[in-house]
Design a protein around this motif. Structure first.
Motif, short mmCIF file in Angstrom:
data_model
loop_
_atom_site.label_atom_id
_atom_site.label_comp_id
_atom_site.label_asym_id
_atom_site.label_seq_id
_atom_site.Cartn_x
_atom_site.Cartn_y
_atom_site.Cartn_z
N LEU A 58 0.84 -1.20 0.00
CA LEU A 58 0.00 0.00 0.00
C LEU A 58 0.87 1.25 0.00
O LEU A 58 0.61 2.20 -0.73
N SER A 59 1.93 1.24 0.81
CA SER A 59 2.86 2.38 0.84
C SER A 59 3.52 2.58 -0.51
O SER A 59 3.69 3.72 -0.97
N ALA A 60 3.91 1.49 -1.16
CA ALA A 60 4.54 1.59 -2.48
C ALA A 60 3.57 2.18 -3.50
O ALA A 60 3.96 3.00 -4.33
N MET A 61 2.31 1.78 -3.44
CA MET A 61 1.31 2.33 -4.35
C MET A 61 1.16 3.84 -4.13
O MET A 61 1.14 4.62 -5.08
N LEU A 62 1.08 4.24 -2.86
CA LEU A 62 0.93 5.66 -2.54
C LEU A 62 2.18 6.46 -2.93
O LEU A 62 2.07 7.57 -3.45
N ASP A 63 3.35 5.89 -2.71
CA ASP A 63 4.59 6.56 -3.12
C ASP A 63 4.60 6.76 -4.63
O ASP A 63 4.96 7.82 -5.13
N GLY A 64 4.16 5.75 -5.36
CA GLY A 64 4.10 5.85 -6.82
C GLY A 64 3.10 6.89 -7.29
O GLY A 64 3.36 7.63 -8.24
N LEU A 65 1.95 6.97 -6.64
CA LEU A 65 0.95 7.98 -7.00
C LEU A 65 1.49 9.38 -6.74
O LEU A 65 1.37 10.27 -7.58
N CYS A 66 2.07 9.56 -5.56
CA CYS A 66 2.61 10.88 -5.21
C CYS A 66 3.74 11.27 -6.16
O CYS A 66 3.79 12.41 -6.65
N GLY A 67 4.63 10.34 -6.44
CA GLY A 67 5.73 10.63 -7.36
C GLY A 67 5.25 10.95 -8.76
O GLY A 67 5.78 11.84 -9.42
N ILE A 112 11.50 21.40 -4.01
CA ILE A 112 10.75 20.57 -3.08
C ILE A 112 9.28 20.58 -3.46
O ILE A 112 8.73 21.61 -3.85
N ALA A 113 8.63 19.41 -3.32
CA ALA A 113 7.19 19.31 -3.54
C ALA A 113 6.56 18.57 -2.36
O ALA A 113 7.13 17.62 -1.84
N PHE A 114 5.39 19.04 -1.95
CA PHE A 114 4.60 18.40 -0.90
C PHE A 114 3.36 17.80 -1.56
O PHE A 114 2.64 18.49 -2.28
N VAL A 115 3.16 16.52 -1.32
CA VAL A 115 2.17 15.76 -2.08
C VAL A 115 1.32 14.92 -1.12
O VAL A 115 1.80 14.52 -0.06
N GLU A 116 0.10 14.62 -1.53
CA GLU A 116 -0.79 13.74 -0.76
C GLU A 116 -1.39 12.69 -1.68
O GLU A 116 -1.45 12.89 -2.90
N GLY A 117 -1.81 11.59 -1.09
CA GLY A 117 -2.44 10.53 -1.87
C GLY A 117 -3.40 9.72 -1.02
O GLY A 117 -3.31 9.72 0.21
N GLU A 118 -4.32 9.05 -1.70
CA GLU A 118 -5.30 8.18 -1.04
C GLU A 118 -5.52 6.93 -1.88
O GLU A 118 -5.44 6.99 -3.11
N LEU A 119 -5.82 5.83 -1.19
CA LEU A 119 -6.19 4.57 -1.85
C LEU A 119 -7.54 4.12 -1.33
O LEU A 119 -7.80 4.17 -0.12
N ARG A 120 -8.39 3.66 -2.24
CA ARG A 120 -9.72 3.18 -1.88
C ARG A 120 -9.95 1.77 -2.43
O ARG A 120 -9.41 1.42 -3.47
N ALA A 132 3.69 13.13 1.47
CA ALA A 132 5.07 12.90 1.06
C ALA A 132 5.76 14.20 0.72
O ALA A 132 5.11 15.19 0.35
N THR A 133 7.08 14.17 0.84
CA THR A 133 7.92 15.28 0.43
C THR A 133 8.91 14.75 -0.61
O THR A 133 9.52 13.71 -0.39
N PHE A 134 9.03 15.46 -1.73
CA PHE A 134 9.93 15.06 -2.80
C PHE A 134 10.97 16.13 -3.06
O PHE A 134 10.68 17.33 -3.04
N LYS A 135 12.19 15.70 -3.30
CA LYS A 135 13.28 16.57 -3.74
C LYS A 135 13.26 16.52 -5.26
O LYS A 135 13.22 15.45 -5.86
#
Length: 138
Positions: A58-67, A112-120, A132-135
């Protein structure tokens, strides 16, 4: 005429092997908003001992969505980015099947980017969310 891309990361529609492993399929994207909607197919290989989807997937899916949401905002294709921080909250039951997720950029600066994600789940119930925070850049 299709142009061959030497570096697949320069193709904005290229998906990583990790995203393909997770069964990611893009449903909708909006570069102007830094928004992505995608589905993931979780089969038996995603399950933990209790028969639910392992939180790491689930974390990997969310990381991928945010990225992916961040990637949509780049002016130059192939701009490097890396996850600096990912906080995942598991809020509901995640069973095998199709999960649908959204990722969106809350704020993006030059580096820097600040991102959010959700899974249903298939019923539309929230199962996990992330911030998430991205460089961006080197």
């Amino acid at each position: 005429m299709n142009e061959v891309v030497d570096n697949p990361a320069l193709d904005p529609d290229w998906e990583s092997p990790a995203a393909l492993t997770l069964g990611k399929r893009v449903i909708e994207k909006d570069a102007g908003r830094g928004y992505i909607r995608a589905s993931f197919e979780a089969d038996d290989s995603f399950l933990n001992r209790d028969g639910r989807i392992f939180g790491g997937f689930l974390s990997a899916m969310l990381d991928g969505l945010c990225g992916h949401a961040v990637r949509l905002t780049h002016d130059e294709p192939g701009t490097p980015q890396v996850t600096l921080e990912l906080k995942t909250s598991f809020v509901g039951r995640a069973d095998k099947g199709t999960l649908t997720g959204e990722g969106w950029v809350r704020h993006r600066g030059r580096s820097i980017a600040f991102v959010e994600g959700e899974l249903r789940n298939e019923n539309g119930d929230l199962v996990a969310k992330a911030s998430a925070t991205f460089k961006i850049g080197r």
